[in-house]
Design a protein around this motif. Structure first.
Motif, PDB file in Angstrom:
ATOM      1  N   GLY A 263     -12.622  -4.348 -27.331  1.00  0.00           N
ATOM      2  CA  GLY A 263     -13.129  -3.002 -27.078  1.00  0.00           C
ATOM      3  C   GLY A 263     -14.391  -2.721 -27.878  1.00  0.00           C
ATOM      4  N   PHE A 264     -14.381  -3.138 -29.136  1.00  0.00           N
ATOM      5  CA  PHE A 264     -15.561  -2.905 -29.972  1.00  0.00           C
ATOM      6  C   PHE A 264     -16.767  -3.685 -29.458  1.00  0.00           C
ATOM      7  CE2 PHE A 264     -18.260  -4.532 -33.401  1.00  0.00           C
ATOM      8  CZ  PHE A 264     -18.845  -3.336 -33.787  1.00  0.00           C
ATOM      9  N   GLN A 265     -16.552  -4.950 -29.090  1.00  0.00           N
ATOM     10  CA  GLN A 265     -17.671  -5.753 -28.585  1.00  0.00           C
ATOM     11  C   GLN A 265     -18.239  -5.150 -27.299  1.00  0.00           C
ATOM     12  OE1 GLN A 265     -19.066  -8.073 -30.227  1.00  0.00           O
ATOM     13  NE2 GLN A 265     -17.614  -9.281 -31.390  1.00  0.00           N
ATOM     14  N   SER A 266     -17.368  -4.563 -26.474  1.00  0.00           N
ATOM     15  CA  SER A 266     -17.828  -3.937 -25.230  1.00  0.00           C
ATOM     16  C   SER A 266     -18.716  -2.737 -25.520  1.00  0.00           C
ATOM     17  CB  SER A 266     -16.626  -3.510 -24.377  1.00  0.00           C
ATOM     18  OG  SER A 266     -15.848  -4.621 -23.998  1.00  0.00           O
ATOM     19  N   VAL A 267     -18.299  -1.924 -26.484  1.00  0.00           N
ATOM     20  CA  VAL A 267     -19.083  -0.741 -26.850  1.00  0.00           C
ATOM     21  C   VAL A 267     -20.386  -1.153 -27.529  1.00  0.00           C
ATOM     22  CG1 VAL A 267     -19.149   1.327 -28.301  1.00  0.00           C
ATOM     23  CG2 VAL A 267     -17.067   0.756 -27.036  1.00  0.00           C
ATOM     24  N   PHE A 268     -20.307  -2.134 -28.435  1.00  0.00           N
ATOM     25  CA  PHE A 268     -21.481  -2.561 -29.182  1.00  0.00           C
ATOM     26  C   PHE A 268     -22.530  -3.174 -28.255  1.00  0.00           C
ATOM     27  CE2 PHE A 268     -23.856  -4.913 -32.462  1.00  0.00           C
ATOM     28  CZ  PHE A 268     -23.921  -3.931 -33.446  1.00  0.00           C
ATOM     29  N   ASN A 269     -22.082  -3.706 -27.122  1.00  0.00           N
ATOM     30  CA  ASN A 269     -23.002  -4.315 -26.166  1.00  0.00           C
ATOM     31  C   ASN A 269     -23.943  -3.293 -25.544  1.00  0.00           C
ATOM     32  OD1 ASN A 269     -23.865  -6.731 -24.738  1.00  0.00           O
ATOM     33  ND2 ASN A 269     -23.025  -5.793 -22.897  1.00  0.00           N
ATOM     34  N   PHE A 270     -23.555  -2.022 -25.609  1.00  0.00           N
ATOM     35  CA  PHE A 270     -24.448  -0.968 -25.122  1.00  0.00           C
ATOM     36  C   PHE A 270     -25.736  -0.954 -25.937  1.00  0.00           C
ATOM     37  CE2 PHE A 270     -26.211   3.283 -25.276  1.00  0.00           C
ATOM     38  CZ  PHE A 270     -26.183   3.694 -23.961  1.00  0.00           C
ATOM     39  N   PHE A 271     -25.625  -1.250 -27.212  1.00  0.00           N
ATOM     40  CA  PHE A 271     -26.773  -1.170 -28.110  1.00  0.00           C
ATOM     41  C   PHE A 271     -27.497  -2.515 -28.248  1.00  0.00           C
ATOM     42  CE2 PHE A 271     -23.588   1.925 -29.518  1.00  0.00           C
ATOM     43  CZ  PHE A 271     -24.313   3.099 -29.379  1.00  0.00           C
ATOM     44  N   VAL A 272     -26.733  -3.615 -28.281  1.00  0.00           N
ATOM     45  CA  VAL A 272     -27.324  -4.950 -28.431  1.00  0.00           C
ATOM     46  C   VAL A 272     -26.866  -5.796 -27.241  1.00  0.00           C
ATOM     47  CG1 VAL A 272     -27.602  -6.957 -29.916  1.00  0.00           C
ATOM     48  CG2 VAL A 272     -27.248  -4.711 -30.935  1.00  0.00           C
ATOM     49  N   VAL A 273     -27.670  -5.819 -26.177  1.00  0.00           N
ATOM     50  CA  VAL A 273     -27.281  -6.491 -24.936  1.00  0.00           C
ATOM     51  C   VAL A 273     -27.432  -8.000 -25.042  1.00  0.00           C
ATOM     52  CG1 VAL A 273     -27.676  -6.583 -22.445  1.00  0.00           C
ATOM     53  CG2 VAL A 273     -27.949  -4.428 -23.665  1.00  0.00           C
ATOM     54  N   SER A 274     -28.332  -8.467 -25.874  1.00  0.00           N
ATOM     55  CA  SER A 274     -28.558  -9.905 -26.031  1.00  0.00           C
ATOM     56  C   SER A 274     -27.302 -10.608 -26.524  1.00  0.00           C
ATOM     57  CB  SER A 274     -29.700 -10.146 -27.030  1.00  0.00           C
ATOM     58  OG  SER A 274     -29.716 -11.475 -27.466  1.00  0.00           O
ATOM     59  N   GLY A 275     -26.870 -11.649 -25.793  1.00  0.00           N
ATOM     60  CA  GLY A 275     -25.668 -12.384 -26.189  1.00  0.00           C
ATOM     61  C   GLY A 275     -25.826 -13.056 -27.540  1.00  0.00           C
ATOM     62  N   SER A 276     -26.943 -13.755 -27.742  1.00  0.00           N
ATOM     63  CA  SER A 276     -27.154 -14.439 -29.012  1.00  0.00           C
ATOM     64  C   SER A 276     -27.349 -13.441 -30.142  1.00  0.00           C
ATOM     65  CB  SER A 276     -28.376 -15.362 -28.910  1.00  0.00           C
ATOM     66  OG  SER A 276     -29.524 -14.634 -28.517  1.00  0.00           O
ATOM     67  N   GLY A 277     -28.036 -12.320 -29.862  1.00  0.00           N
ATOM     68  CA  GLY A 277     -28.239 -11.295 -30.879  1.00  0.00           C
ATOM     69  C   GLY A 277     -26.938 -10.637 -31.297  1.00  0.00           C
ATOM     70  N   GLN A 278     -26.084 -10.338 -30.322  1.00  0.00           N
ATOM     71  CA  GLN A 278     -24.798  -9.728 -30.641  1.00  0.00           C
ATOM     72  C   GLN A 278     -23.911 -10.701 -31.401  1.00  0.00           C
ATOM     73  OE1 GLN A 278     -22.961  -7.718 -27.339  1.00  0.00           O
ATOM     74  NE2 GLN A 278     -21.008  -7.474 -28.370  1.00  0.00           N
ATOM     75  N   ALA A 279     -23.981 -11.976 -31.050  1.00  0.00           N
ATOM     76  CA  ALA A 279     -23.186 -12.975 -31.768  1.00  0.00           C
ATOM     77  C   ALA A 279     -23.603 -13.040 -33.232  1.00  0.00           C
ATOM     78  CB  ALA A 279     -23.356 -14.351 -31.112  1.00  0.00           C
ATOM     79  N   ALA A 280     -24.915 -13.032 -33.467  1.00  0.00           N
ATOM     80  CA  ALA A 280     -25.415 -13.116 -34.848  1.00  0.00           C
ATOM     81  C   ALA A 280     -25.043 -11.886 -35.657  1.00  0.00           C
ATOM     82  CB  ALA A 280     -26.930 -13.303 -34.834  1.00  0.00           C
ATOM     83  N   LEU A 281     -24.927 -10.740 -34.995  1.00  0.00           N
ATOM     84  CA  LEU A 281     -24.594  -9.510 -35.702  1.00  0.00           C
ATOM     85  C   LEU A 281     -23.101  -9.347 -35.946  1.00  0.00           C
ATOM     86  CD1 LEU A 281     -26.955  -6.813 -34.112  1.00  0.00           C
ATOM     87  CD2 LEU A 281     -26.765  -7.356 -36.537  1.00  0.00           C
ATOM     88  N   THR A 282     -22.300  -9.652 -34.923  1.00  0.00           N
ATOM     89  CA  THR A 282     -20.879  -9.310 -35.005  1.00  0.00           C
ATOM     90  C   THR A 282     -19.964 -10.449 -35.452  1.00  0.00           C
ATOM     91  OG1 THR A 282     -20.505  -9.818 -32.652  1.00  0.00           O
ATOM     92  CG2 THR A 282     -21.156  -7.569 -33.196  1.00  0.00           C
ATOM     93  N   MET A 283     -20.269 -11.684 -35.063  1.00  0.00           N
ATOM     94  CA  MET A 283     -19.340 -12.770 -35.356  1.00  0.00           C
ATOM     95  C   MET A 283     -19.169 -13.075 -36.849  1.00  0.00           C
ATOM     96  SD  MET A 283     -17.832 -13.357 -32.653  1.00  0.00           S
ATOM     97  CE  MET A 283     -16.750 -14.524 -33.474  1.00  0.00           C
ATOM     98  N   PRO A 284     -20.209 -12.961 -37.674  1.00  0.00           N
ATOM     99  CA  PRO A 284     -19.982 -13.188 -39.104  1.00  0.00           C
ATOM    100  C   PRO A 284     -18.990 -12.201 -39.702  1.00  0.00           C
ATOM    101  CG  PRO A 284     -22.328 -13.269 -38.605  1.00  0.00           C
ATOM    102  CD  PRO A 284     -21.645 -12.752 -37.379  1.00  0.00           C
ATOM    103  N   LEU A 285     -18.886 -11.018 -39.094  1.00  0.00           N
ATOM    104  CA  LEU A 285     -17.930 -10.017 -39.563  1.00  0.00           C
ATOM    105  C   LEU A 285     -16.573 -10.196 -38.905  1.00  0.00           C
ATOM    106  CD1 LEU A 285     -17.777  -7.482 -41.386  1.00  0.00           C
ATOM    107  CD2 LEU A 285     -18.322  -6.123 -39.363  1.00  0.00           C
ATOM    108  N   MET A 286     -16.574 -10.478 -37.599  1.00  0.00           N
ATOM    109  CA  MET A 286     -15.326 -10.560 -36.851  1.00  0.00           C
ATOM    110  C   MET A 286     -14.529 -11.830 -37.182  1.00  0.00           C
ATOM    111  SD  MET A 286     -14.923  -7.860 -35.084  1.00  0.00           S
ATOM    112  CE  MET A 286     -16.022  -6.440 -35.202  1.00  0.00           C
TER     113      MET A 286
END
Length: 504
Positions: A405-428
């Protein structure tokens, strides 16, 4: 008379520009209430396709709220206007358009969309596409329904194998008119092109722009868990085909039931010009189509073998358009002259100008919130940290669903797949360890959340570009696709729960 009054009372979906304006306004208001935070970053190295890749990622435990000299939280507090290149509320259009670089949103994607529009303006000027459409109609009488499952499957496969997304814009230019000519609508064309690519993107087992990067950052074997994902891709693709086939069949029986019926009038009018004509497919037309096919193969080869991205693909499409124009002049297709190459390039780019503008406007939302860089103060960093704190308090299965659910919402702001991975995966990834969820499941939640909402969010450049090609407002599209998106999200939750239960 009553019909006219009824139509006047019907609520009209606002223009996409209007919707984005109000979203930017809400983002600006939030800057007065949500404090900004930031992370420290580090470089990590991981294996990908036998080679080493590096990414700059955030350090999860390094988050801190930004405070002033007195120890109070700092708020961005967006002003109405800023001079000197600053970011104020009224600056969002320009700042959004000039943000980023040639490798991504917004300036790179804007240029990409305009060049594609220009290239296809040249191709369409030759009338090779129209003649090809007439030939397709002649050859598929009674069997045209097969085009839907075949195209959907191929585009879904493209999304799964090499992360196809923006490329769908170019294909929609060709397939939307074909679908309307065959008695369907623009929405059917969008479903078999862009939506299919995003279903493949979200359920991929080998997408180099999302799965490979996310697994590398999460420190698990790159492209592992492939069997589970292949099964998931097959299920999602079959459901997408069934949904599209069912919808298209209803529209063919009664075209006026289509939400895009009014906007499709442009394509129907174009079709009427040639309705009385038989196919006059000449050698020149065949060479233009052959150039387009060869060019697409060149693009696919470049993406798979050399990781070609926006700059290279844009240049490849320009080359395709240029060669098509030269062929058109040599064979005098549609009475083409040399100057017509330039004129049709301008016309094609002009047709996609609204789509290019909305990309910059949508990027303005992220800029108002402080940007998407983890080591710079922003509201997005605060949102990311807050979501991470919540996950550890849930049971394993619920944590996995919450991640999605969080990744779905966060995708509204950071649509880039690689960009979202770099932002969220180190935390998740480390939070998954704490919550008792495998890192593989955390990656699964990321890819599903990152991919599927791309068919809905107005910040997706590829979606808006495809809608621009189809001459369909985002509001009309959102109203149509929302229920299908909910179905896909429910199915995603089922697969995530299954993944937790089997210990993926």
């Amino acid at each position: 008379m009553e019909e006219e009054k009824k139509q006047q009372k019907e609520w009209k979906v606002p223009h996409t520009f209007v919707i984005v304006f109000f979203i930017v306004a809400l983002a600006a208001i939030s800057t007065y209430f949500v404090p900004v935070g930031q992370f420290e970053t580090e470089e990590i190295t991981y294996g990908e396709s036998g080679a080493e890749s590096t990414r700059t990622v955030l350090i999860p435990e390094s988050f801190s709220f930004v405070t002033d000299g007195e120890g109070d939280f700092v708020y961005l507090g967006t002003s109405l206007f800023e001079a000197g290149g600053g970011v104020g509320f009224l600056n969002y259009v320009f700042e959004g358009l000039v943000s980023g670089d040639k490798w991504g949103s917004a300036v790179g994607v804007v240029a990409f969309i305009l060049i594609i529009g220009g290239a296809f303006g040249i191709i369409l000027r030759t009338r090779a596409v129209e003649e090809g459409i007439l030939r397709v109609i002649d050859k598929t009488q009674g069997r045209d329904v097969l085009i839907i499952p075949v195209m959907f499957f191929l585009f879904s496969l493209g999304g799964a194998v090499f992360g196809m997304g923006e490329e769908a814009i170019a294909f929609a230019i060709i397939l939307v008119p074909i679908m309307i000519r065959l008695g369907y609508d623009a929405i059917t064309g969008i479903l078999i092109t862009y939506v299919a690519t995003q279903i493949g993107f979200a359920t991929s087992w080998m997408n180099p722009f999302s799965v490979a990067i996310a697994q590398g950052i999460a420190d698990i074997p790159v492209l592992s868990g492939a069997l589970f994902r292949v099964i998931m891709w097959a299920v999602f693709t079959i459901i997408g085909i069934i949904f599209t086939w069912h919808y298209a069949s209803r529209i063919k029986k009664d075209p006026q039931r289509s939400p895009s019926y009014k906007s499709d009038a442009f394509f129907r009018k174009e079709a009427e010009k040639f309705a009385h004509l038989a196919s006059n497919f000449t050698l020149g037309h065949a060479l233009v189509i052959g150039t387009l096919v060869a060019g697409i193969i060149w693009i696919i080869w470049g993406v798979i073998e050399h990781a070609y991205f926006i700059p290279e693909i844009a240049t490849q499409f320009f080359t395709i358009g240029l060669i098509a124009g030269i062929i058109g002049v040599i064979f005098k297709l549609n009475a083409m002259r040399v100057d017509d190459i330039a004129d049709s390039f301008i016309e094609g780019a002009k047709d996609l100008l609204p789509a290019a503008l909305i990309v910059g406007m949508a990027k303005g939302i992220v800029i108002i919130l402080g940007g998407d860089s983890p080591d710079m103060p922003s509201i997005l960093n605060t949102m990311l940290y807050g979501a991470g704190q919540l996950i550890g308090d849930f049971p394993a299965m619920l944590s996995a669903v919450f991640m999605y659910g969080f990744q779905s919402v966060f995708n509204f702001f950071v649509v880039s797949g690689s960009g979202q991975a770099a932002l969220t995966m180190p935390l998740m990834a480390p939070l998954a360890d704490i919550a008792g969820v495998s890192r593989q499941v955390a990656v699964l939640a990321f890819q599903l959340g990152d991919g599927l909402t791309n068919i809905f969010v107005p910040t997706s450049a590829a979606l808006l570009g495809t809608l621009g090609v189809a001459r369909l407002d985002w509001g009309v599209w959102a109203k149509f696709i929302f229920k299908f998106l909910l179905l896909l999200m429910a199915l995603s939750c089922i697969f995530i729960v299954i993944a937790v239960l089997i210990g993926l």
